[in-house]
Write an enzyme that holds these catalytic residues in place. Structure first.
Site: not given
Length: 259
Positions: A109, A69, A124
């Site tokens: 994250h 991520c 995202d």
């Protein structure tokens, strides 16, 4: 047009002469999810580097690697900045749907907040198979994509002030919590490098134990580990066992990743 902008467009197959408007962000997210895999091979092979614009450009856009991520959303963040968007990075805590607990690795994250016409949206491209593939408004409105339904809820918790909810197509009957995230704190490269350090070293990190590669396809997604290849296509799952030699071959053929 800057080098990163040109290279990113080339990597995802987006025309170099086409202006990226907010209405085109959906397309950017879909092409990114299908072109750049979510993977942890740098961690498994002990070849990680500091998170920086230059290092990410080198790894993801020149060497055609993927990332986690903090790699994928950060390179997309730099791309969006170069195309004139108002964006920021945020940190979140992932929720484990099976154990009903928040991740013990904490705020590891990383996602993107984009502001357009006075409204904020969550973006995202680094949440594995759980990607919304579209900007999700902070208003609570449900967004639907080929991957399912998604929404953002304002909720003050010890983990942040918003919660991202997901209901994956063909997989989830009910809504589940994806992660809580905090918009009150700005995130810079030092934060990103701290996140990477935790993911590499934490005993309960899910990304420092065995290789994982996944990317989206037109029909669903592919998931490769050192023991299996799983394909989701139109809601049906096909899984086959593999050996280490097959892993390398599939990583190259299906994900474009070489040693």
């Amino acid at each position: 047009m800057g080098e990163l902008n040109l290279l990113f467009r080339k990597r995802i197959g987006y025309p170099q002469d086409e202006t990226v408007t907010f209405e085109k962000v959906d397309t950017i997210l879909e092409k990114t999810a299908k072109s750049i895999p979510f993977e942890n091979l740098c961690i498994i092979t002990n070849k990680t580097a500091a998170i920086s614009k230059e290092n990410l450009k080198n790894r993801i856009l020149l060497k055609n690697e993927g990332g986690l991520c903090y790699d994928l959303n950060t390179i997309l963040y730099y791309f969006l900045i170069e195309n004139g968007f108002n964006v920021s990075l945020v940190q979140g805590v992932v929720h484990n749907h099976n154990t009903k607990q928040w991740s013990s690795t904490g705020r590891t994250h990383v996602a993107i907040v984009i502001t357009y016409n006075g409204q904020r949206f969550l973006i995202d491209t680094g949440f594995g198979g759980n990607l919304p593939l579209k900007p999700v408004p902070f208003s609570g409105e449900i967004v639907t994509s080929q991957n399912g339904e998604f929404r953002v809820e304002q909720s003050d918790t010890e983990h942040g002030n918003y919660i991202f909810h997901i209901k994956l197509k063909h997989k989830d009957q009910d809504w589940k919590v994806g992660y809580a995230f905090n918009t009150r704190k700005s995130v810079d490269e030092s934060d990103l490098n701290e996140v990477q350090k935790i993911i590499i070293e934490h005993p309960e990190s899910s990304f420092n134990k065995k290789p994982l590669i996944t990317r989206f396809t037109d029909r669903g997604n592919l998931i490769l580990t050192d023991t299996s290849l799983t394909e989701w296509a139109n809601g049906k799952m096909i899984k086959k066992d593999i050996d280490p030699q097959q892993f390398k071959l599939i990583a190259k053929e299906q994900f474009g990743i070489s040693d």
